[in-house]
Design a protein around this motif. Sequence first.
Motif, PDB file in Angstrom:
ATOM      1  N   LEU A 157       0.819  -1.239   0.028  1.00  0.00           N
ATOM      2  CA  LEU A 157       0.045   0.068  -0.011  1.00  0.00           C
ATOM      3  C   LEU A 157       0.872   1.295   0.208  1.00  0.00           C
ATOM      4  O   LEU A 157       0.677   2.210  -0.698  1.00  0.00           O
ATOM      5  N   LEU A 158       1.830   1.039   0.935  1.00  0.00           N
ATOM      6  CA  LEU A 158       2.980   2.393   0.664  1.00  0.00           C
ATOM      7  C   LEU A 158       3.719   2.703  -0.665  1.00  0.00           C
ATOM      8  O   LEU A 158       3.755   3.766  -1.117  1.00  0.00           O
ATOM      9  N   ASP A 159       3.999   1.528  -1.260  1.00  0.00           N
ATOM     10  CA  ASP A 159       4.432   1.569  -2.756  1.00  0.00           C
ATOM     11  C   ASP A 159       3.485   2.313  -3.679  1.00  0.00           C
ATOM     12  O   ASP A 159       3.925   3.074  -4.220  1.00  0.00           O
ATOM     13  N   MET A 160       2.207   1.895  -3.566  1.00  0.00           N
ATOM     14  CA  MET A 160       1.250   2.348  -4.455  1.00  0.00           C
ATOM     15  C   MET A 160       0.567   3.594  -3.944  1.00  0.00           C
ATOM     16  O   MET A 160       0.114   4.341  -4.785  1.00  0.00           O
ATOM     17  N   GLY A 161       1.117   4.215  -2.871  1.00  0.00           N
ATOM     18  CA  GLY A 161       0.802   5.460  -2.319  1.00  0.00           C
ATOM     19  C   GLY A 161      -0.651   5.625  -1.965  1.00  0.00           C
ATOM     20  O   GLY A 161      -1.084   6.623  -1.831  1.00  0.00           O
TER      21      GLY A 161
END
Lengths: 333, 308
Positions: A157-161
Motif C-alpha cells: 500500500l505504501l508502494d502504491m501511495g
Amino acid sequence: MQSLRPNGRKSISYAKYGYLFILPFFIVYVFFMIYPLINTFRLSFFGNGNANADTFVGLQNFKYILVGGSRPAKAIHEEFIRSLKNTVILWVGNFIPQIILSLLLAVWFTDSRVKVKGTGFFKVVMYMPNIITATSVCGLFLILFGNSKYGAVNAMLLDMGTIAEPFKFVNTVTSSRVIVMFIQTWMWFGNTMILLMSGIMGIDLSLFEAASIDGASSGQVFFKITLPLLKPIFLYVLITSMIGGLQMFDIPYLFHEGSGASAIQTHLETAAVFVYKHFHLIDPNYGYSAAASVLLFFITGILGLLVYRFNTSSDDRAAAKSNKKKSKHAGLL
Amino acid sequence: MDKYANRAAGNYNANYTRKLKIEGTIKLIICILITIVCLLPIWLLFVNATKSTADITGSASNAFSRLIPGTNIIRNIKTLTSETEGNTEFLRAFKVFTGFRNSLFISICACALSVFFSGLTAYGLTVYDFKLKGFATTFILLVMMVPVQVVSTGFLQFMVQIKLYDNYIPLIIPAIAAPQVVFFMLQYMRSVFPLDIVEAARIDGCGEFRTFMQIGLPILKPAFAVQAIFAFVSNWNNYYTPSMILISNKLEQRTMPMMVAAVLNNDKIADFGAKYMAVAISILPVVVVYLFLSKYIIGGVTLGSVKG
C-alpha cells in the motif's frame, strides 16, 4: 448366553472377546476424558490460585463469571462476557460468508446443465487451506498484515501511495477481527463446500429433470428443490460449525505482535482463550477455567445431541416409527 | 412448414447452448478468481521465504515484483539450521530439526494408536454379540462431538497432579480412544465386512485376536488409510493440547506449531525472510502429503469431523 444345539452340545460364547476388544478404548476414555470431565466439574466448585485451591466455594465461580460482583469478580465477569461476545462475533463473521460461498460453489459444481470445467482441480485447491496448520496460517497472516511498514500489505500500500503511514492492521479492532474472520472462512469454506456437495449429490436426480422439463429457472430449482432437500446436511454443517466455533483458539490466541500473555488482544479473546488463559503452572486459576468449561460443556452437549440425532440416520427413526404403526395395526386387527 | 419449425427449434437450441456456454465461462472465471485468493497467501509465503529481509521490507519498484521469488533461499535456510551471525535469538525460539522430530514422533505414535485401537473397537462392536454392545455403540456416538477443550481444565489439573505435565504421554495415549475414528470404522465395517469369514476362521481353529490381525485388518485397510491421513494431519496441526501439557514450553520439547508460535510473537526477531521460511517449512510436510493424497482426503471429509 449359552444355548443348546440340536446335538446337545453347548455352543461357545464369544461375548468375552467383544468386551476384551473394546476394553482399551473405554479404559483410556475413562482415564483421559471421563475423569477429567468429572474433575472439571469438581474444580468449578473450588477456589482460584494455589492458596484457595482446596477451599470449597460452592457456586461462587459461576456467580462471578456470570453475574459479577465486587472488584475482582467484576473484572472476571467482564472478561468472560467479553470472551463470549467475541466468540459469537468471530463465529458469525466467518460462518455467513463461508456458507454463502460454499453453497454457491457446491451448486455450481454439481449442476449437470452448466458444467464448470476443472471441478476436480478447484476442489483440491479450495480444500487445501483446511489442511494447513492453523498456527502457521496465523503466522503467515500476522507477517503479511504486520503493523509496521515491514508487513507485506503495508509495504504494498505504501508502494502504491494509497497510504502515507503504515496502518496498524493487527492492533485495530475491526481490521484484526476481519482478518481473523477471513482466515477462518478461507480455511473452512472448502470443507463446507465438499459436505454440501455430497448432500446435493444425494438428492434424487429425477427431481431436477422434472423441474427442467417443467421449465423451472435455475433460481427456482435452487430455492424450491435444492435448498429444502439440503436442510438436514445444512443443519449438520451449522451445528458442527458452532461446536467448532466454541473451540476457536489457535488464531485468536496467537494473532498479536509482541510476547507474553498480556499481548493477547482482548477483542479477539474467545471462550476457549478465556479457559486457557487461567492455566498457569505456578498459580493456576482452575476455578474460573473450570466454571467456564462446564458452561461450554453444556452448550456443546446440547449441540452434540442434535448431531447425534443426525448421525443415527432418519431412516432408523422412520423404520422405528413404521414398526410402531405396524404393531398398532396388528393390535387393531 | 415442417422445415420452418425445425429451423426455429435449431435456432432456439443454438441460443440455449450459447447461453449455457456464457454462463459456464462466467462461473469458471469466478472460480479462478477464488482459486487465486486461495493460493495467494500460500504463494506469498513461499515467495517471501526466498527473500532477504531487505527485499521484503524495502520499497519495490512495482507491486508485481513482490510476487516473484528472490534469491536468498539458501541463506534463509542456513539461518534456520545453523549458528550464523545474529540469529541466536532465532535459534533460541525455533529449532527446525527438534521441532520436526518432536512433531513427527507424537503424530506417528498417536496416529498408529488411534487407527489400530479404533479398528479393534469397531471390530469388537461389529463381530461379537454381548450385553453392553448397544450401550457401548450409543455411548461412542454420543461422545463423538465432545471436544477436548471442555475437559481441558480437569485434564490439565489431573496431569499436573500425577506429574505427567511436560511429558508426551498425555499427548499420545489418549489417541487410543478416538470416538470419531471408531464411528467411521463402524460404518465402514457394517457396509463391507463379511461376518461369515470370522465363522470360517473359527472353524479352521484361528484364535479371535489372530482373526482380527490377519482377516479384519486387511479388510479394513482402505478405512485405515483415510483415517490415518486425518489422524496424522490433525495431530501435526494440533497446537492447543501440546501447548497446554508442555506447560514449561521448553525448547527441546516444543512441537512444530509451538516453535512457529514462539517465533511469531517474538519482537526481538527482525529477520523476516527467516520468519517466512520457518512458517513455510512448518507447513511443507502437510502440503506435500496433501498434494499426493488429496483424493483420499477429499473423499474422507464427508465422513464426519469437527469443523470451525
